[in-house]
Write a protein that holds these residues in place. Structure first.
Motif, PDB file in Angstrom:
ATOM      1  N   LYS A 121       5.172  -1.340  -4.890  1.00 23.49           N
ATOM      2  CA  LYS A 121       3.876  -2.030  -4.951  1.00 23.49           C
ATOM      3  C   LYS A 121       2.872  -1.359  -5.880  1.00 23.49           C
ATOM      4  O   LYS A 121       1.698  -1.738  -5.903  1.00 23.49           O
ATOM      5  CB  LYS A 121       3.275  -2.117  -3.545  1.00 23.49           C
ATOM      6  CG  LYS A 121       4.095  -2.966  -2.580  1.00 23.49           C
ATOM      7  CD  LYS A 121       3.431  -3.031  -1.214  1.00 23.49           C
ATOM      8  CE  LYS A 121       4.228  -3.911  -0.251  1.00 23.49           C
ATOM      9  NZ  LYS A 121       3.609  -3.949   1.102  1.00 23.49           N
ATOM     10  N   ALA A 146       0.339   2.151  -0.122  1.00 25.58           N
ATOM     11  CA  ALA A 146       1.625   2.188  -0.817  1.00 25.58           C
ATOM     12  C   ALA A 146       1.833   3.466  -1.617  1.00 25.58           C
ATOM     13  O   ALA A 146       2.969   3.830  -1.937  1.00 25.58           O
ATOM     14  CB  ALA A 146       1.757   0.973  -1.734  1.00 25.58           C
ATOM     15  N   LEU A 193      -4.037  -1.106  -5.881  1.00 23.76           N
ATOM     16  CA  LEU A 193      -4.007  -1.359  -4.439  1.00 23.76           C
ATOM     17  C   LEU A 193      -5.392  -1.767  -3.946  1.00 23.76           C
ATOM     18  O   LEU A 193      -5.508  -2.372  -2.881  1.00 23.76           O
ATOM     19  CB  LEU A 193      -3.534  -0.102  -3.700  1.00 23.76           C
ATOM     20  CG  LEU A 193      -2.161   0.450  -4.129  1.00 23.76           C
ATOM     21  CD1 LEU A 193      -1.852   1.724  -3.356  1.00 23.76           C
ATOM     22  CD2 LEU A 193      -1.078  -0.588  -3.937  1.00 23.76           C
ATOM     23  N   ASP A 217       5.106   2.894  -0.518  1.00 21.14           N
ATOM     24  CA  ASP A 217       6.012   1.856  -1.040  1.00 21.14           C
ATOM     25  C   ASP A 217       5.843   1.788  -2.553  1.00 21.14           C
ATOM     26  O   ASP A 217       4.980   1.075  -3.067  1.00 21.14           O
ATOM     27  CB  ASP A 217       5.682   0.502  -0.414  1.00 21.14           C
ATOM     28  CG  ASP A 217       6.664  -0.592  -0.844  1.00 21.14           C
ATOM     29  OD1 ASP A 217       7.488  -0.335  -1.744  1.00 21.14           O
ATOM     30  OD2 ASP A 217       6.589  -1.701  -0.285  1.00 21.14           O
TER      31      ASP A 217
END
Length: 426
Positions: free
Chosen positions: A189, A73, A194, A186
């Motif tokens: 997010k 992301a 992550l 992204d």
């Protein structure tokens, strides 16, 4: 045959495989140099064509080596050599592919490419990992692009500061969120990690040295003990009063002299701290009167500058912040000006894992230097997140962030060999 976490036929075969992987390493070093060519140096703009084309080159190479390729992301590039039956969490070898403007070719890029060399060497030696080995190309390590550094690892580990996604790119003017999205990430997010740090077995990074300590020691590599954290103010503004150049000193509120006074006062703080055995660094990168107002025959009423303070322990870095504010107040009073420090960013210091220091030193052999790095790196964020972290510094003439970086590929291969041996005997 030696016992090992990863089966291998012989140490000699591993050494031969490391030597054979130099062809791949050199091809990739030449490839990213051509992508970034910007005479007199190299520019690979973060979240821009330079960095993205370098990511594409590495991704294509990884697929050809049977590695799984994905983009997270934050638009970081992950290249994984899977274990047939994983017995533990992955080992990550990472660094970055962006550069500052018209820099050298090796700051960051050498570390990512070293990871590819490690995988190629282990594959050629007939090794099959018991842990996934992941090579990470982390986005935007250099702070020049958004006024905030280590962005890829901040995204990965949930360490982006509030408001970071609204920072604007120095060239494109796009926000960080827009830049990430344009590169396949992204930003929606990025409010949480992550990756859960506890699920990462270790993080390794090879990086060129940025002070000539290994040149001085006559050693191709060194084992890093710690990276400094930093406190940064990229847009300091000093406001005084414009006046005629003949104005006597006692009437002046000279913003330019206040900038000089602030800089020299911070240097005195630096020297006093080091005299007490507390290593640190002060860097003034931007330093100017505004071009649309400055004049030969006018006292400047405004002055702009930047500040980067570095220290190796969290306590020391924390203590430097009130010291900075005391110095600012003293200069304001002395010069009759106001000093707005502007936006603030910080990166945690990165002490290396003691066990990894010893293991990498053992793999490197007797007499390898142990040294602090003068630079902050993505390794800082992994270490600060609790991931066991180790770094190998690679000999490099002429420092970094300039076109004259001069790392020799055989020295980088020495770092590849150390990481490959550690993985093979883990």
């Amino acid at each position: 045959m030696p016992h090992s976490a990863i089966r291998m036929r012989s140490a000699m075969e591993l050494n031969e495989a490391v030597a054979a992987s130099e062809t791949l390493v050199q091809r990739l070093l030449d490839g990213v140099a051509e992508i970034g060519r910007d005479p007199p140096g190299i520019t690979r703009d973060a979240y821009g064509p330079g960095e993205s084309r370098a990511h594409a080159l590495l991704a294509e190479t990884a697929r050809g080596m049977g590695m799984e390729v994905s983009v997270d992301a934050g638009a970081n590039l992950s290249m994984v050599w899977r274990a047939a039956d994983p017995a533990g969490p992955p080992v990550i070898i990472g660094s970055h592919l962006d550069s500052v403007v018209q820099a050298g070719n090796f700051d960051g890029a050498a570390g990512v490419i070293a990871g590819m060399g490690v995988v190629a060497a282990l594959q050629a030696a007939g090794v099959r990992p018991r842990h996934d080995i992941e090579v990470l190309a982390l986005r935007c390590e250099e702070a020049v692009w958004f006024g905030l550094g280590l962005i890829g690892s901040r995204c990965l580990l949930g360490r982006l500061p509030e408001g970071a996604l609204e920072l604007r790119h120095a060239r494109t003017g796009l926000t960080l969120a827009e830049s990430i999205a344009a590169c396949g990430g992204d930003p929606s997010k990025l409010g949480a990690p992550l990756r859960v740090p506890a699920t990462i077995g270790a993080y390794l990074e090879a990086h060129i040295e940025q002070a000539p300590q290994l040149i001085e020691a006559g050693s191709p590599i060194g084992i890093c003990l710690a990276n400094p954290g930093n406190l940064r103010h990229p847009h300091i503004r000093i406001t005084g009063e414009e006046a005629h150049t003949g104005l006597p000193h006692r009437f002046r509120r000279d913003a330019a002299l206040a900038g000089a006074d602030l800089s020299l006062s911070l240097e005195r703080l630096w020297l006093a701290e080091e005299a007490q055995g507390r290593p640190m660094a002060v860097t003034i990168g931007r330093f100017f009167t505004p071009a649309d107002r400055h004049s030969l025959t006018a006292v400047s009423g405004t002055f702009e500058m930047s500040l980067d303070l570095r220290a190796y322990s969290p306590d020391h870095l924390a203590a430097l912040e009130p010291a900075l504010h005391r110095v600012v107040a003293e200069v304001e009073a002395r010069r009759g000006v106001t000093i707005d420090l502007g936006p603030r960013s910080a990166a945690a210091p990165g002490p290396m894992d003691p066990g990894l220091i010893e293991a990498l030193a053992a793999a490197a052999g007797q007499g390898v230097p142990r040294l602090n790095s003068p630079g902050s790196h993505d390794a800082n964020n992994f270490a600060a997140s609790g991931v066991p972290t180790g770094m190998i510094m690679v000999r490099n003439r002429n420092g970094s962030h300039n076109p004259h970086e001069a790392m020799d590929t055989p020295d980088l291969m020495a770092a590849v060999g150390v990481m490959a041996e550690w993985l093979a005997t883990r």
